[in-house]
Design an enzyme around this catalytic site. Structure first.
Site, PDB file in Angstrom:
ATOM      1  N   GLY A  41       8.518  -1.881 -12.961  1.00  0.00           N
ATOM      2  CA  GLY A  41       7.220  -1.980 -12.279  1.00  0.00           C
ATOM      3  C   GLY A  41       6.028  -2.024 -13.222  1.00  0.00           C
ATOM      4  O   GLY A  41       5.030  -2.681 -12.944  1.00  0.00           O
ATOM      5  N   ASP A  96       3.404   1.941 -13.557  1.00  0.00           N
ATOM      6  CA  ASP A  96       2.595   1.270 -12.537  1.00  0.00           C
ATOM      7  C   ASP A  96       1.997   2.255 -11.535  1.00  0.00           C
ATOM      8  O   ASP A  96       0.809   2.221 -11.262  1.00  0.00           O
ATOM      9  CB  ASP A  96       3.428   0.195 -11.807  1.00  0.00           C
ATOM     10  CG  ASP A  96       4.770   0.702 -11.277  1.00  0.00           C
ATOM     11  OD1 ASP A  96       5.126   1.867 -11.567  1.00  0.00           O
ATOM     12  OD2 ASP A  96       5.462  -0.051 -10.581  1.00  0.00           O
ATOM     13  N   ASP A  99       3.732   8.253  -7.529  1.00  0.00           N
ATOM     14  CA  ASP A  99       4.020   8.448  -6.104  1.00  0.00           C
ATOM     15  C   ASP A  99       4.558   9.870  -5.912  1.00  0.00           C
ATOM     16  O   ASP A  99       3.792  10.795  -5.711  1.00  0.00           O
ATOM     17  CB  ASP A  99       4.999   7.370  -5.639  1.00  0.00           C
ATOM     18  CG  ASP A  99       5.306   7.468  -4.165  1.00  0.00           C
ATOM     19  OD1 ASP A  99       4.534   8.110  -3.438  1.00  0.00           O
ATOM     20  OD2 ASP A  99       6.333   6.929  -3.711  1.00  0.00           O
ATOM     21  N   LYS A 127      -1.167   7.067  -5.763  1.00  0.00           N
ATOM     22  CA  LYS A 127      -1.219   7.135  -4.299  1.00  0.00           C
ATOM     23  C   LYS A 127      -1.862   8.450  -3.878  1.00  0.00           C
ATOM     24  O   LYS A 127      -1.684   9.479  -4.541  1.00  0.00           O
ATOM     25  CB  LYS A 127       0.183   7.015  -3.704  1.00  0.00           C
ATOM     26  CG  LYS A 127       0.782   5.633  -3.903  1.00  0.00           C
ATOM     27  CD  LYS A 127       2.017   5.444  -3.053  1.00  0.00           C
ATOM     28  CE  LYS A 127       2.715   4.144  -3.397  1.00  0.00           C
ATOM     29  NZ  LYS A 127       3.961   3.956  -2.653  1.00  0.00           N
ATOM     30  N   PHE A 148       3.012   1.151   0.823  1.00  0.00           N
ATOM     31  CA  PHE A 148       3.895   0.519  -0.160  1.00  0.00           C
ATOM     32  C   PHE A 148       3.206  -0.744  -0.659  1.00  0.00           C
ATOM     33  O   PHE A 148       2.789  -1.591   0.126  1.00  0.00           O
ATOM     34  CB  PHE A 148       5.255   0.180   0.457  1.00  0.00           C
ATOM     35  CG  PHE A 148       6.243  -0.221  -0.589  1.00  0.00           C
ATOM     36  CD1 PHE A 148       6.942   0.738  -1.297  1.00  0.00           C
ATOM     37  CD2 PHE A 148       6.445  -1.563  -0.896  1.00  0.00           C
ATOM     38  CE1 PHE A 148       7.834   0.374  -2.306  1.00  0.00           C
ATOM     39  CE2 PHE A 148       7.330  -1.934  -1.900  1.00  0.00           C
ATOM     40  CZ  PHE A 148       8.025  -0.957  -2.603  1.00  0.00           C
ATOM     41  N   VAL A 149       3.044  -0.851  -1.983  1.00  0.00           N
ATOM     42  CA  VAL A 149       2.284  -1.967  -2.534  1.00  0.00           C
ATOM     43  C   VAL A 149       3.167  -2.897  -3.367  1.00  0.00           C
ATOM     44  O   VAL A 149       4.193  -2.475  -3.919  1.00  0.00           O
ATOM     45  CB  VAL A 149       1.098  -1.479  -3.397  1.00  0.00           C
ATOM     46  CG1 VAL A 149       0.052  -0.801  -2.538  1.00  0.00           C
ATOM     47  CG2 VAL A 149       1.555  -0.540  -4.503  1.00  0.00           C
ATOM     48  N   ASP A 155       7.141  -4.384  -7.035  1.00  0.00           N
ATOM     49  CA  ASP A 155       8.015  -5.253  -6.252  1.00  0.00           C
ATOM     50  C   ASP A 155       8.532  -4.594  -4.996  1.00  0.00           C
ATOM     51  O   ASP A 155       8.502  -3.376  -4.842  1.00  0.00           O
ATOM     52  CB  ASP A 155       9.238  -5.624  -7.096  1.00  0.00           C
ATOM     53  CG  ASP A 155      10.162  -4.419  -7.287  1.00  0.00           C
ATOM     54  OD1 ASP A 155       9.674  -3.363  -7.717  1.00  0.00           O
ATOM     55  OD2 ASP A 155      11.361  -4.536  -6.982  1.00  0.00           O
ATOM     56  N   ARG A 161       6.611  -9.451  -7.495  1.00  0.00           N
ATOM     57  CA  ARG A 161       6.111  -8.941  -8.772  1.00  0.00           C
ATOM     58  C   ARG A 161       5.063  -9.836  -9.407  1.00  0.00           C
ATOM     59  O   ARG A 161       4.153  -9.389 -10.067  1.00  0.00           O
ATOM     60  CB  ARG A 161       7.274  -8.891  -9.776  1.00  0.00           C
ATOM     61  CG  ARG A 161       7.884  -7.564  -9.932  1.00  0.00           C
ATOM     62  CD  ARG A 161       8.832  -7.578 -11.121  1.00  0.00           C
ATOM     63  NE  ARG A 161      10.079  -6.934 -10.803  1.00  0.00           N
ATOM     64  CZ  ARG A 161      10.222  -5.637 -10.594  1.00  0.00           C
ATOM     65  NH1 ARG A 161       9.185  -4.840 -10.661  1.00  0.00           N
ATOM     66  NH2 ARG A 161      11.381  -5.119 -10.299  1.00  0.00           N
TER      67      ARG A 161
HETATM   68  P1  IMP Z   1       7.744   8.197  -8.263  1.00  0.00           P
HETATM   69  O1  IMP Z   1       8.844   8.541  -9.192  1.00  0.00           O
HETATM   70  O2  IMP Z   1       8.065   8.498  -6.838  1.00  0.00           O
HETATM   71  O3  IMP Z   1       6.380   8.704  -8.677  1.00  0.00           O
HETATM   72  O4  IMP Z   1       7.646   6.641  -8.203  1.00  0.00           O
HETATM   73  C1  IMP Z   1       7.343   5.938  -9.267  1.00  0.00           C
HETATM   74  C2  IMP Z   1       8.107   4.637  -9.314  1.00  0.00           C
HETATM   75  O5  IMP Z   1       8.493   4.123  -8.045  1.00  0.00           O
HETATM   76  C3  IMP Z   1       7.143   3.684  -9.901  1.00  0.00           C
HETATM   77  O6  IMP Z   1       7.436   3.584 -11.270  1.00  0.00           O
HETATM   78  C4  IMP Z   1       7.393   2.413  -9.149  1.00  0.00           C
HETATM   79  O7  IMP Z   1       8.263   1.608  -9.912  1.00  0.00           O
HETATM   80  C5  IMP Z   1       8.087   2.798  -7.863  1.00  0.00           C
HETATM   81  N1  IMP Z   1       7.149   2.753  -6.713  1.00  0.00           N
HETATM   82  C6  IMP Z   1       6.569   3.803  -6.100  1.00  0.00           C
HETATM   83  N2  IMP Z   1       5.771   3.394  -5.099  1.00  0.00           N
HETATM   84  C7  IMP Z   1       5.835   2.045  -5.104  1.00  0.00           C
HETATM   85  C8  IMP Z   1       5.192   1.027  -4.321  1.00  0.00           C
HETATM   86  O8  IMP Z   1       4.381   1.276  -3.422  1.00  0.00           O
HETATM   87  N3  IMP Z   1       5.503  -0.258  -4.629  1.00  0.00           N
HETATM   88  C9  IMP Z   1       6.360  -0.602  -5.639  1.00  0.00           C
HETATM   89  N4  IMP Z   1       6.973   0.318  -6.393  1.00  0.00           N
HETATM   90  C10 IMP Z   1       6.714   1.625  -6.135  1.00  0.00           C
HETATM   91 MG    MG Z   2       8.690   2.127 -11.932  1.00  0.00          MG
END
Ligand code: IMP
Ligand code: MG
Length: 190
Positions: A41, A96, A99, A127, A148-149, A155, A161
């Site tokens: 991402g 990227d 979350d 987010k 979700f973006v 992607d 992407r």
């Molecule tokens: P986390 O580990 O939940 O913080 O998520 C981080 C990873 O999940 C990021 O590096 C992204 O690759 C993917 N991700 C989280 N939310 C999104 C989204 O809305 N769109 C696309 N990829 C996401």
């Molecule tokens: Mg990622």
């Protein structure tokens, strides 16, 4: 394509990336860090960012996975093969999105294990629901709602992407995903 709400256009993203590069350059001064780009991402973001940091910056990438469709699987896969020697190095992890924070937390832990002397974080977007997490990036490009973006490297199952702008996925696409969810495999950790 079934994209939803338009969130950020490409020139706004590029302007902000340039500002972040300036702030990062000012923070590190002459002692530029080792930048670890988190793929897939963070691909376009890290590329655009590091090209503005000069030729002395060290850049490596780690490929981590945790998302299945539009939700976090709760597991971060891929860390076991990240074996770079980071002893004595200041590290900046670039991703990227923040979350659930699991990806950046696990990647930070790994960077410390590999000998980093400092670990800072930079994300293009945070987010809304993640603003209360303990793991917080020093640099954040944009705050976005909990949607979700896709676009600019982000992607949905490998698609979208290459869009230069950032979009929320549409409810119609979300419904398709729900139907598809049973066929999407969870990431497999070795
Ligand atoms: P986390 O580990 O939940 O913080 O998520 C981080 C990873 O999940 C990021 O590096 C992204 O690759 C993917 N991700 C989280 N939310 C999104 C989204 O809305 N769109 C696309 N990829 C996401
Ligand atoms: Mg990622």
């Amino acid at each position: 394509m079934k994209l939803g709400e338009f969130l950020l256009d490409s020139s706004t993203i590029q302007r902000r990336v340039a500002e972040l590069a300036k702030e990062i350059g000012a923070y590190y001064g002459k002692e530029l860090p080792t930048i670890i780009g988190l793929l897939d991402g963070g691909l376009f973001f890290v590329v655009d960012l590091v090209r503005q940091l000069g030729s002395d910056v060290r850049v490596i990438c780690w490929r981590l996975r945790s998302y299945v469709g539009t939700s976090s699987s709760g597991r971060v896969c891929g860390l076991e093969v990240c074996q770079d020697d980071l002893r004595g190095q200041r590290v900046l992890l670039v991703d990227d999105i923040l979350d659930t924070g699991r990806t950046l937390e696990s990647a930070s832990r790994r960077a410390w294990e590999l000998g980093a002397t400092e670990v800072e974080l930079c994300v293009l977007v945070r987010k809304a629901s993640s603003s209360g997490l303990s793991c917080q990036p020093r640099w954040i490009g944009f705050e976005i709602p909990d949607v979700f973006v896709v676009g600019y490297g982000m992607d949905y199952c490998g698609r979208y992407r290459t869009l230069p702008s950032l979009w929320a996925l549409s409810p119609a696409e979300e419904r398709i995903q729900a139907a598809e969810r049973t066929t999407i495999q969870s990431p497999r950790c070795r």
